[in-house]
Design a protein around this motif. Structure first.
Motif, PDB file in Angstrom:
ATOM      1  N   ASP A   1       0.786  -1.346  -0.134  1.00 31.13           N
ATOM      2  CA  ASP A   1      -0.131   0.151  -0.125  1.00 31.13           C
ATOM      3  C   ASP A   1       0.881   1.203   0.063  1.00 31.13           C
ATOM      4  O   ASP A   1       0.378   2.564  -0.176  1.00 31.13           O
ATOM      5  CB  ASP A   1      -0.807  -0.151   1.261  1.00 31.13           C
TER       6      ASP A   1
ATOM      7  N   GLU B   1       2.683   2.614   2.409  1.00 32.00           N
ATOM      8  CA  GLU B   1       2.471   3.334   3.593  1.00 32.00           C
ATOM      9  C   GLU B   1       3.756   3.565   4.259  1.00 32.00           C
ATOM     10  O   GLU B   1       3.709   4.527   5.031  1.00 32.00           O
ATOM     11  CB  GLU B   1       1.334   2.852   4.270  1.00 32.00           C
TER      12      GLU B   1
ATOM     13  N   GLY C   1      -6.904  -4.055   5.237  1.00 32.78           N
ATOM     14  CA  GLY C   1      -5.706  -3.045   5.676  1.00 32.78           C
ATOM     15  C   GLY C   1      -5.726  -2.934   7.094  1.00 32.78           C
ATOM     16  O   GLY C   1      -6.489  -3.378   7.764  1.00 32.78           O
TER      17      GLY C   1
ATOM     18  N   ALA D   1      -2.319  -5.032  -5.738  1.00 30.62           N
ATOM     19  CA  ALA D   1      -2.706  -3.781  -5.033  1.00 30.62           C
ATOM     20  C   ALA D   1      -3.673  -3.177  -5.896  1.00 30.62           C
ATOM     21  O   ALA D   1      -4.498  -1.954  -5.440  1.00 30.62           O
ATOM     22  CB  ALA D   1      -1.239  -2.977  -5.128  1.00 30.62           C
TER      23      ALA D   1
ATOM     24  N   ARG E   1      -8.789  -1.921  -1.075  1.00 25.97           N
ATOM     25  CA  ARG E   1      -8.913  -2.173   0.161  1.00 25.97           C
ATOM     26  C   ARG E   1     -10.285  -2.790   0.520  1.00 25.97           C
ATOM     27  O   ARG E   1     -10.464  -3.722   1.173  1.00 25.97           O
ATOM     28  CB  ARG E   1      -8.430  -1.113   1.112  1.00 25.97           C
TER      29      ARG E   1
END
Length: 263
Positions: free
Chosen positions: A103, A105, A188, A201, A205
């Motif tokens: 993701d 992040e 997630g 991906a 989510r």
């Protein structure tokens, strides 16, 4: 700040999550036995070959930390009770799995640990077991708790629909829908899904919702994704409920197909 995560720091981050996730009871203190570790793709790819060794050393570190915590319980004088409840793992063994942060992040060197602690169900009608989750982030040599929350599993009900699909590794999976509405997607750390997919991906989510009308027993689907959902090859309009037939093939972002069947 280190530009890469090293095995020693990852193991220490798992141990620090144990400290942040303790649940005191009357006669004991429970600690999680399940740890999901998320790493930046560069760190994941670099360390993937030694994950089995890291997993074994992390288990050893957790066991040693548990013994160290319980070593503090010794009574001040013979015959007196220990000063603190005994720390115990929720399960007989430790379960540790490493994940790539798909993701985007995390930065290189960041270590995110998501632990799970299963708690006994409350003694009341219709109450399910609860899982307490604690998420910690180690970045720049410092560890902080991002979030702690509980997920409740409901008592099982008769299945009303079946979903069949192949996960990212090609393994065949089955999910039984037992509630009037479910969410499907990659999920997630901040996005809960009833059916969490191990998928590319491009799949959101939260990708789509399924709903069963309790009166008519009809099923409806709603697309809430970024890259689209199809039913039997037909694209769905975003955020609109569409009735499903008794059997349908649901496409997710042209990356995965889920076979839907009413039971």
């Amino acid at each position: 700040m280190s530009s890469k995560a090293v095995g020693r720091d990852i193991i220490q981050a798992i141990v620090e999550n144990l400290h942040e996730s303790r649940e005191p009871l009357r006669y004991s203190t429970l600690v999680p036995s399940i740890y999901a570790v998320y790493l930046h793709p560069d760190d994941y790819d670099r360390l993937a070959g030694i994950f089995p060794r890291m997993r074994e050393e992390a288990k050893r570190a957790l066991a040693e930390e548990l013994a160290r915590l319980n070593g503090r319980r010794r009574a001040l004088l013979p015959g007196l009770a220990p000063r603190a409840p005994k720390h115990q793992s929720a399960e007989p063994d430790w379960y540790i799995k490493f994940h790539k942060d798909e993701d985007e992040e995390l930065s290189p060197g960041d270590i995110l640990v998501d632990s799970q602690l299963a708690l006994a169900p409350e003694k009341e009608y219709g109450a399910g077991a609860k899982t307490q989750r604690s998420v910690t982030l180690t970045s720049g040599g410092e560890t902080r708790k991002l979030r702690q929350f509980s997920e409740e599993s409901r008592p099982s009900s008769p299945a009303v629909a079946r979903l069949l699909y192949n996960d990212k590794s090609g393994q065949r999976r089955e999910f039984l829908m037992t509630t009037p509405e479910i969410s499907i997607g990659r999920g997630g750390r901040t996005e809960y899904c009833d059916l969490q997919l191990d998928a590319p991906a491009d799949i959101s989510r939260q990708h789509f919702y399924l709903r069963r009308d309790e009166g008519t027993r009809e099923f409806f689907i709603q697309d809430v994704s970024r890259f689209g959902t199809t039913v039997d090859g037909q694209a769905l309009a975003p955020k609109q409920w569409v009735r499903l037939s008794s059997r349908a093939k649901i496409g997710l972002a042209e990356k995965m197909v889920i076979e839907f069947e009413i039971l």
